[in-house]
Design a protein around this motif. Structure first.
Motif, short mmCIF file in Angstrom:
data_model
loop_
_atom_site.label_atom_id
_atom_site.label_comp_id
_atom_site.label_asym_id
_atom_site.label_seq_id
_atom_site.Cartn_x
_atom_site.Cartn_y
_atom_site.Cartn_z
N MET A 109 39.05 37.85 43.58
CA MET A 109 39.91 38.92 42.94
C MET A 109 39.33 39.46 41.79
N LEU A 110 38.61 38.68 40.63
CA LEU A 110 37.74 39.03 39.79
C LEU A 110 36.79 39.86 39.89
N GLY A 111 36.02 39.55 41.06
CA GLY A 111 34.82 40.45 41.64
C GLY A 111 35.28 41.79 41.96
N PHE A 112 36.28 41.75 42.79
CA PHE A 112 36.81 43.01 43.45
C PHE A 112 37.51 44.09 42.26
N LEU A 113 38.12 43.26 41.20
CA LEU A 113 38.75 44.06 40.32
C LEU A 113 37.52 44.49 39.38
N VAL A 114 36.51 43.91 39.14
CA VAL A 114 35.30 44.50 38.53
C VAL A 114 34.62 45.83 39.22
N ALA A 115 34.78 45.58 40.41
CA ALA A 115 34.19 46.81 41.38
C ALA A 115 35.25 47.72 41.17
N GLN A 116 36.21 47.57 41.61
CA GLN A 116 37.44 48.58 41.24
C GLN A 116 37.40 49.55 39.81
N VAL A 117 37.41 48.56 38.77
CA VAL A 117 37.24 49.07 37.52
C VAL A 117 35.90 49.94 37.26
N VAL A 156 41.33 46.63 49.85
CA VAL A 156 40.64 45.20 49.51
C VAL A 156 41.56 44.39 48.58
N LEU A 157 41.86 45.03 47.35
CA LEU A 157 42.69 44.61 46.45
C LEU A 157 44.26 44.17 46.78
N LEU A 158 44.84 45.06 47.42
CA LEU A 158 46.08 44.86 48.14
C LEU A 158 46.05 43.72 49.18
#
Length: 228
Positions: A109-117, A156-158
């Motif tokens: 979750m943290l990794g993909f949030l960093v990627a999304q931001v 992916v986040l969803l």
């Protein structure tokens, strides 16, 4: 069968970690809504995005200096530990903080949030809104990051969010209230475990760290090219 006399109440999630968790939930919901609505709502989409940036920076720092069970070192597991856990051979201490599977979910979750931001900061909707870092990279990079941000990362986040909710429901069915622990911070454990530090000094330190991270996020927002 364990009775209350066999259980040990332990402060697992310190207040800063709990604040981060619920603030992130609120911001992700806000991002999903504003991103779907579009138009003038994109102003708030960017604001939520900068807030998530500040929160992620805070979590990275707090993962190094925060409470005992909030530190990354407390839930980085060797591959064999994960395999044993999946075989039903987990250790009692796996139920204190994040289990090996829960830890994988957190890092994902943290990794993909960093990627999304990060890709959001480099995205351009070619209408009225562009990330503040777009002027520092090539058009090809902007196109690539925009495609990921709009068509890949959010889905992916969803999926990760839905898996997270499914896991919460599963553990509730097994009488493990993960939501309650993230609200009040305590868990009732069948094993004794050291508590996370959660006193005035650590909370003040968390506020200072969050303020610095907020300042960094604000500075990033000011890097956008001036409008003419």
């Amino acid at each position: 069968m364990y009775t209350n006399k066999n259980l040990h109440k332990v402060r697992v999630w310190d207040l800063p970690t709990r604040f981060f968790h619920w603030a992130l939930v609120a911001c992700v919901i806000g991002l999903a809504i504003t991103g779907t609505v579009g138009g003038n709502a994109m102003v708030w989409h960017f604001r939520f995005g900068y807030t998530v940036l500040a929160l992620l920076l805070f979590r990275i720092v707090w993962g190094l200096v925060g409470g005992r069970w909030s530190r990354f070192g407390a839930f980085i597991y060797a591959p064999q530990s994960v395999i044993n856990y999946l075989k039903g051979q987990g250790k009692p201490e796996h139920g204190v903080g994040h289990s090996p599977i829960g830890a994988g979910s957190v890092f994902a979750m943290l990794g993909f949030l960093v990627a999304q931001v990060g890709t959001g900061l480099l995205s351009d909707d070619e209408i009225a809104f562009a990330g503040p870092l777009t002027r520092f990279v090539s058009n090809a990079t902007v196109s690539l990051t925009t495609n990921y941000h709009k068509n890949i990362g959010k889905w992916v986040l969803l999926a990760l969010v839905l898996l997270h909710i499914a896991a919460i429901i599963y553990y509730l069915s097994r009488k493990h209230n993960l939501v309650g622990a993230m609200l009040h911070g305590d868990k009732e454990l069948v094993v004794q475990a050291p508590p996370s530090r959660d006193d005035t000094v650590s909370r003040v330190a968390a506020v200072l760290i969050l303020a610095i991270c907020g300042g960094v996020a604000y500075w990033v927002s000011t890097l956008a090219a001036p409008a003419f």
